[in-house]
Scaffold this active site. Structure first.
Site, mmCIF file in Angstrom:
data_model
loop_
_atom_site.group_PDB
_atom_site.id
_atom_site.type_symbol
_atom_site.label_atom_id
_atom_site.label_comp_id
_atom_site.label_asym_id
_atom_site.label_seq_id
_atom_site.Cartn_x
_atom_site.Cartn_y
_atom_site.Cartn_z
ATOM 1 N N LYS A 1 15.638 97.016 49.391
ATOM 2 C CA LYS A 1 15.821 96.008 48.805
ATOM 3 C C LYS A 1 14.524 95.048 48.382
ATOM 4 O O LYS A 1 14.738 94.423 47.225
ATOM 5 C CB LYS A 1 16.159 94.903 49.970
ATOM 6 C CG LYS A 1 17.529 95.043 50.410
ATOM 7 C CD LYS A 1 18.021 94.128 51.700
ATOM 8 C CE LYS A 1 19.389 94.487 52.209
ATOM 9 N NZ LYS A 1 19.649 93.432 53.245
ATOM 10 N N ASP B 1 22.590 87.670 51.424
ATOM 11 C CA ASP B 1 22.727 87.766 52.983
ATOM 12 C C ASP B 1 22.806 86.282 53.440
ATOM 13 O O ASP B 1 23.615 86.215 54.384
ATOM 14 C CB ASP B 1 21.589 88.574 53.338
ATOM 15 C CG ASP B 1 21.443 90.197 53.305
ATOM 16 O OD1 ASP B 1 22.801 90.430 53.063
ATOM 17 O OD2 ASP B 1 20.556 90.610 52.880
ATOM 18 N N GLY C 1 12.068 90.754 57.191
ATOM 19 C CA GLY C 1 12.990 90.399 55.931
ATOM 20 C C GLY C 1 14.113 90.106 56.238
ATOM 21 O O GLY C 1 14.632 88.943 55.509
#
Length: 279
Positions: free
Chosen positions: A73, A110, A136
């Protein structure tokens, strides 16, 4: 496979990913749409040192969009030519859309997936939020949570410094009060408690007092599994009736990605129900 599909989820490992099941179910909701006639979705295993090369090869074979999972990511964030505001805030990218010319738009869905799932249970506006963890996963959901206008946000972590770093990053642009604490020094009670740590993966409980759960609170664990997570067990023992795992977040973030790629917003509820039956 010799010919890659139009869309993939890239990670290492990747065989466990439920994303192909989710996106196939989304696409089936729009089977009459001509634009989705060429929509295909599969897993793509990238070498740990070969994410950029795998992405380039994917684009060269007609790839249009990709979900990105562990551990790529941050690398996807660095490779993206353009970033959405929520990707910039998250410092990580989990969704890529090909713009042509080896250029990618990076997004992070997310937080939107988390918020959408929480809103199926309670309103966030005016609530006191406790976010457990400062890694994160936590950073990726802070902006979407703040956009819901909660009363306040408290970030708690094992070490205070990481929580303070997130506070310093988000507070200057937010009218919502952001406080920080260690787990053991937490005081007060909260209406929405979100576990963004990886403790549940290791079967660990968090060193937080049961008094942090306000009456009628919602306890949310970003992790999910066949069994009750340790964090949700803690919440149950503290008398919390509303306890939700992260499967809905998984489906929700996928719905955001699907909408970005296709312009079509799928119905999450039947897909979530399908996954629950499979669990």
């Amino acid at each position: 496979m010799s010919q890659l599909p139009s869309h993939v989820v890239i990670g290492h490992p990747i065989a466990h990913s439920k994303s192909p099941i989710i996106h196939a179910a989304f696409a089936a909701q729009f089977s009459a749409e001509p634009a989705l006639a060429s929509f295909e979705y599969d897993r793509l295993l990238a070498p740990l040192d070969g994410f950029a090369t795998s992405l380039q090869q994917f684009a060269a074979q007609g790839g249009q969009g990709a979900n990105v999972t562990v551990p790529f990511k941050e690398e996807a964030f660095a490779l993206a030519s353009e970033l959405t505001p929520r990707a910039k805030a998250a410092g990580a990218v989990n969704t890529l859309q090909y713009l042509g010319g080896n250029r990618w738009l990076g997004d992070n869905t997310d937080g939107a997936g988390l918020v959408a799932d929480i809103l199926r249970h309670i309103s966030i506006r005016g609530r006191r939020i406790l976010l457990l963890g400062a890694g994160g996963a936590a950073r990726g959901v802070i902006l979407p949570l703040l956009e819901q206008q909660p009363h306040s946000l408290t970030i708690a972590n094992r070490t205070l410094a990481k929580a303070e770093a997130l506070q310093a990053h988000f507070q200057p642009t937010s009218a919502i009060a952001i406080a920080v604490s260690t787990f053991t020094e937490l005081v007060g009670e909260f209406d929405l408690i979100i576990n963004a740590t990886s403790a549940s993966l290791g079967g660990e409980r968090l060193p937080i007092a049961p008094t942090v759960f306000a009456p009628n609170a919602l306890a949310y664990d970003m992790m999910y599994g066949k069994e009750e997570t340790p964090f949700l067990a803690q919440a149950r023992e503290a008398g919390v009736a509303q306890r939700v795992d992260g499967l809905g977040m998984l489906v929700g973030q996928a719905a955001e990605a699907f909408a970005l790629w296709t312009g079509l917003r799928p119905d999450v509820a039947p897909v979530l129900a399908q996954l629950r039956k499979m669990a």
